[in-house]
Structures are given as C-alpha cells and as structure tokens.
Design a protein around this motif. Structure first.
Motif, short mmCIF file in Angstrom:
data_model
loop_
_atom_site.label_atom_id
_atom_site.label_comp_id
_atom_site.label_asym_id
_atom_site.label_seq_id
_atom_site.Cartn_x
_atom_site.Cartn_y
_atom_site.Cartn_z
N LEU A 119 -27.56 -36.50 -3.78
CA LEU A 119 -25.96 -35.59 -3.64
C LEU A 119 -24.97 -35.95 -3.57
O LEU A 119 -24.48 -35.98 -4.29
CB LEU A 119 -26.60 -34.14 -3.12
N ASP A 120 -24.91 -37.49 -2.67
CA ASP A 120 -23.67 -37.81 -2.33
C ASP A 120 -22.93 -38.83 -4.09
O ASP A 120 -22.48 -38.99 -4.39
CB ASP A 120 -23.97 -38.63 -1.44
N LYS A 121 -24.41 -40.00 -4.14
CA LYS A 121 -25.14 -40.23 -5.56
C LYS A 121 -24.30 -39.68 -6.86
O LYS A 121 -23.13 -40.05 -7.89
CB LYS A 121 -25.91 -41.33 -5.11
N THR A 122 -25.13 -38.75 -6.88
CA THR A 122 -24.77 -37.53 -8.07
C THR A 122 -23.64 -36.96 -7.76
O THR A 122 -22.03 -36.81 -8.73
CB THR A 122 -25.79 -36.26 -8.19
N GLU A 123 -22.71 -36.79 -6.61
CA GLU A 123 -20.58 -36.65 -7.13
C GLU A 123 -20.21 -37.23 -7.19
O GLU A 123 -19.68 -37.21 -7.28
CB GLU A 123 -20.65 -35.63 -5.36
N LYS A 124 -19.98 -38.60 -6.80
CA LYS A 124 -19.82 -39.82 -6.79
C LYS A 124 -19.04 -40.16 -8.97
O LYS A 124 -18.49 -40.69 -9.37
CB LYS A 124 -19.91 -40.73 -6.49
N ALA A 125 -20.95 -39.84 -9.07
CA ALA A 125 -20.87 -39.99 -10.42
C ALA A 125 -20.17 -38.56 -11.36
O ALA A 125 -19.70 -38.87 -12.39
CB ALA A 125 -21.98 -40.03 -11.02
N LEU A 126 -20.15 -38.15 -11.00
CA LEU A 126 -19.58 -36.76 -11.69
C LEU A 126 -18.57 -36.54 -11.67
O LEU A 126 -17.62 -36.20 -12.19
CB LEU A 126 -19.91 -35.48 -10.39
N VAL A 127 -17.24 -37.07 -10.58
CA VAL A 127 -15.75 -37.70 -10.71
C VAL A 127 -15.40 -38.70 -10.90
O VAL A 127 -14.99 -37.97 -12.15
CB VAL A 127 -15.62 -37.84 -8.75
N LEU A 128 -16.24 -39.69 -11.21
CA LEU A 128 -15.85 -40.72 -11.72
C LEU A 128 -16.08 -40.11 -13.54
O LEU A 128 -15.20 -40.35 -14.42
CB LEU A 128 -16.98 -41.33 -12.19
N LEU A 129 -17.09 -38.99 -14.19
CA LEU A 129 -17.00 -38.70 -15.56
C LEU A 129 -15.85 -37.64 -15.27
O LEU A 129 -15.43 -37.39 -16.86
CB LEU A 129 -18.37 -38.17 -15.49
N LYS B 116 -25.44 -32.90 -17.56
CA LYS B 116 -27.04 -33.39 -16.49
C LYS B 116 -27.01 -33.60 -15.90
O LYS B 116 -27.56 -33.03 -14.50
CB LYS B 116 -28.26 -34.36 -17.45
N LEU B 117 -26.40 -33.80 -15.16
CA LEU B 117 -26.20 -34.45 -13.51
C LEU B 117 -25.03 -33.05 -12.50
O LEU B 117 -25.63 -32.86 -11.46
CB LEU B 117 -24.33 -35.35 -13.42
N ASN B 118 -24.52 -31.98 -13.74
CA ASN B 118 -24.16 -31.15 -12.64
C ASN B 118 -25.09 -30.49 -12.78
O ASN B 118 -25.39 -29.27 -11.52
CB ASN B 118 -23.33 -30.28 -13.91
N ILE B 119 -26.14 -29.66 -13.44
CA ILE B 119 -28.00 -29.42 -13.06
C ILE B 119 -28.40 -30.04 -11.83
O ILE B 119 -28.83 -29.23 -11.20
CB ILE B 119 -28.54 -29.82 -14.69
N THR B 120 -28.38 -31.28 -11.82
CA THR B 120 -29.84 -31.97 -10.65
C THR B 120 -28.55 -31.77 -9.97
O THR B 120 -28.94 -30.77 -8.49
CB THR B 120 -28.93 -33.65 -11.14
N LYS B 121 -26.45 -31.71 -9.50
CA LYS B 121 -26.50 -31.40 -8.58
C LYS B 121 -27.34 -29.74 -7.83
O LYS B 121 -26.87 -29.35 -6.39
CB LYS B 121 -24.50 -30.96 -8.71
N LYS B 122 -26.67 -28.98 -8.66
CA LYS B 122 -27.26 -27.28 -8.38
C LYS B 122 -28.37 -27.06 -8.14
O LYS B 122 -28.94 -26.84 -7.31
CB LYS B 122 -26.85 -26.35 -9.69
#
Length: 468
Positions: A362-372, A391-397
């Motif tokens: 989840l931490d990796k997903t959050e960092k990728a979303l911040v960048l995007l 897709k990352l937002n769905i994965t995060k949820k």
C-alpha cells in the motif's frame, strides 16, 4: 459315355468311434461312373448319417467319384458338445499381487520407497461381484443323436470377516474401513488392522492405510506411514513422516535429526523425542525426555516419567504443560508456550506477516499515486498514465479493505489470547535459567533455577507460584 454308378456294393460309410465324423469309401469305381448327389445324400441318410453332411463336397464327389476312390473321404462331421463356463468372482483389486514394485514417476524415474500397494477399501464400497456362468451347448453326432453337456456352475462368495452380500446376491461389500484380504480357503475378508512384522524400509516402502497400522520394528528415515486409524510402532522412528487421523504410539522413541514429522489427529505417546517434530490434536505424552524438538499439542504436553526432561526447542500446548525438569544448568534456550492452540498461534503469525506485506505494498501504491497526481496537476499526464492512475486507485481501495479485514481477524485472535485462566506450566522438580515461558500473549524469562514451580497468568502477567 458316363454311367450312373450303383452305391450298394460299391460304397461304404465309415463312422468314427465317437460318432462325430463319417467317411465315404468307394470299394471300386468305373472311370466313367457318375452319381446323383441327391441320391448320394439319400443313401447316406439310409446309412444313418443325417447331421453335418458336407453338401458341397457331395456335389464334387458325385461329379467324379473315380477321383475319390483311393482313400476314405470325410463327408459328415458332428457338432461337439461344449460345457458351459463356470461363473467367477471378480475383485476390484488383483488379489494375487501384494507388491507391485517401485512406482514409476512422470519423469521416467522410479520411487523405491513406493513398493507396497495396499488394497484399501471403505465401508460400503463394492469389493467383488459375481460373473454369471455361461450355459452349455449340447452336441450332435452324425447319426443325429444329442451329446449332453454340463452347464457352468454359479460362483459362490467365500465369506470371511467384515464383508456383506448385496441385495442382488451378485455383489460383495466392505462392512468396515480396512484392507481387503484373502485367507485360507480363499475367504474374503476386510481387516481393520494392517501389520508389518519388521522395519519399514525399502522392502516394505511407504504405507497408506484406511485403518490401523501396527509396525513391529523401526520406521527408517525418509519413509512415510499414513493411517486413517491409529498407528502403533513397536520400535523407533527416525526422520520419517508418520501421519494418523487417530493416535500414534511409539515405544522406542523418536530420533528425527530435524527431519520428518509425527502428526496425529488425537494423541502422540512415546518414550523420548530427540530433534523431532511432533503435532497432536489433543495430547503429547512423553515418558522420558524431549530434547531440541518442536512439539505442538492442541491440549496438553505431559513429560513426567522417570526423567521427565525438556531441554531446547519449542514446546507448545493449548492448555497445560507438565514436566519434571525444564532446561539445564548450561542455560540451553528452551521455549514453552501454553494457553493458545498451536494452530491459532500459527494463524496469528501468518496474519501478521500478511498485514506487514500488505502495508508495504500500500505504501508503494500511495507513493506512485502521489507522483501521478503531481503530473496530472502539471498537465503532463498521458492517456497511458491516466489509465495507470485509475488502476492504482482501485488497487489502493482493495488493499485498504483487505487490511481492515485482516486487522479485524488479528484483533479477534489477540482477544482470545487474553483467555488464559486455565493455562499453566507445571514443573515438578526444577526449571533452569534460559527458559522462556509464554502464556497467551504474555512472556516471562526464567533467569535462575527454581524448584517445584507453577507458571500461570494473573493480573496481566505470567506469575510464578509454588507447585502444591
């Protein structure tokens, strides 16, 4: 010019002793003679030859009788009688082969530990059926007489122990779980116990049985014994795999060398365990010693024989552990855990690992979303990256929902760790420093020798009190 030859006085019928063949013999024949084949057939009937006459051959002989005057010619053949085929009993297993040889693996190699093929059957399973006899076929002699034949006999089940005949009378079923066996006079039995009179080695191989197994010898390293019933080993166990849905008793002890395992749905009882792995659904009872081993019992671990010694390793009991001596004077690290069923503690550790991994992802997903999101704010988000952000937002949820579910499951298990009111560790003689006592979620390290002590949970801690 052809002249019709009279048969009387010129021809003779020769009949075999069993009346299954008749031959035509011409005593003398004029070279120009001919015969009417119908008259020849009529003459044969007059001589009592009425069955199996070869009409085509009669036509040929009638056209040129001179060609057949040298020797008798078989002109009629009877039909031999055929006895019926006896009924048979057909088994679901080959009852003649006890050992099938090493098992062939998919890669072409053989497993020399897989040599025994047991005829396992379950209660109510079809084990044999009758094949009906075939009727006889009566024969006919050349003179028309019937040759009698015997009908096939119906097969009979030779009933032994623990088998029953089906309502149709043509099938046989197992009355219990066990091994299908033929004994004296071919009686069919199902025995609930499989016995090995010797060691489980390359001669016997691995054992998989639906009943109880008794081994009058040792189980050598690398072999496997599984039973749906109990297992009794009148000998020792090396680094082997012993699995029972019931209980396991080992009179000679376990020397596992860190290999193999002993698993029982109910109890495990043995004289000693050295570098072994034991799991029991209920109790583990050891009369002498448990050394450097991993032992898990759903209920109790009892080591209270003459020695009653536990040194090294990790011993877990769902309720209570009792021993004479725990640890030694050299402070060998020994861990004792009670108050939680071992499988629940294992589940707890698994859940904690899953939560850690999930949080990392989840931490990796959050960092990728911040960048995007930063790229989107600058108007630099391509269509491909826009799809990636969705897709990352769905994965995060999904990850957050899974994290909540895992933490809830963790919380429920941790709450159950609080219920340790009946859990205890009883030391009937002495416990040494270097021992770690865990009751539920609470831990106490023993720093110095103590005698006749009981460890239990009280007031939020592991308490030590005299053993009465």
């Amino acid at each position: 010019m052809p002249v019709e030859m009279p048969l009387d006085g010129n021809a003779e019928v020769l009949v075999s002793e069993d009346l299954l063949s008749a031959s035509l013999y011409f005593k003398q024949v004029d070279p120009d003679s001919i015969l009417d084949y119908k008259e020849l057939e009529k003459w044969l009937h007059t001589n009592n030859i009425v069955h199996g006459i070869n009409i085509e051959l009669l036509r040929v002989i009638a056209a040129s009788p001179a060609s057949y005057c040298a020797q008798p010619v078989i002109i009629a053949e009877g039909t031999p009688a055929v006895d019926g085929v006896n009924g048979q009993v057909e088994y679901i297993y080959n009852m003649d082969d006890d050992f099938a040889g090493p098992a062939k693996l998919d890669n072409g190699k053989v497993d020399f530990r897989e040599v025994t093929t047991l005829r396992n059957v379950k209660r109510g399973q079809l084990i044999a059926r009758k094949i009906s006899p075939e009727p006889a076929q009566a024969g006919i002699k050349v003179n028309g007489e019937t040759i009698p034949a015997k009908d096939g006999k119906e097969a009979r089940f030779k009933i032994g122990k623990n088998v029953v005949i089906g309502p149709d009378g043509m099938s046989l079923y197992a009355a219990i779980d066990g091994i299908l066996t033929k004994t004296e006079r071919d009686k069919i039995n199902v025995f609930p116990v499989y016995e090995v009179n010797g060691d489980v080695d390359y001669k016997i191989g691995n054992i998989d049985f639906v009943g109880t197994v008794v081994i009058r010898g040792n189980v050598l390293s690398g072999f496997r014994v599984h039973a749906s019933g109990d297992i009794r080993i009148i000998g020792g166990v090396e680094g082997a795999e012993i699995d029972s849905d019931g209980s396991i008793e080992i009179t000679g002890g376990v020397m596992g060398a860190g290999k193999g395992h002993i698993r029982a749905g109910q109890n495990v009882k043995c004289s000693f365990v050295q570098e072994g792995n034991i799991t029991a659904g209920e109790d583990v009872i050891v009369s002498q010693s448990i050394l450097h081993s991993h032992v898990m019992a759903g209920r109790n671990v009892l080591c209270v024989g003459n020695k009653g010694l536990i040194v090294g390793g990790h011993i877990q009991a769902g309720e209570r552990l009792t021993a004479r001596i725990i640890g030694n004077s050299t402070s060998t690290a020994t861990e004792i855990s009670v108050g939680v069923k071992p499988e629940m503690r294992s589940q707890l550790n698994r859940l904690r690992t899953e939560v850690r991994e999930l949080v990392t992802n989840l931490d990796k997903t959050e960092k990728a979303l911040v960048l995007l999101d930063q790229l989107a704010a600058a108007g630099q988000l391509s269509a491909e990256r826009l799809e990636m952000r969705a897709k990352l937002n769905i994965t995060k949820k999904q990850g957050q929902e899974q994290e909540r579910a895992l933490k809830q499951e963790l919380l429920e298990i941790e709450k159950s760790l609080e219920d340790t009111t009946t859990a205890c560790v009883e030391v009937k003689q002495a416990i040494f420093g270097g021992t770690k006592i865990v009751i539920g979620r609470y831990t106490r390290f023993v720093k110095e020798r103590a005698e006749r002590i009981k460890f239990h949970y009280a007031d939020g801690d592991v308490t030590m009190s005299p053993l009465l």
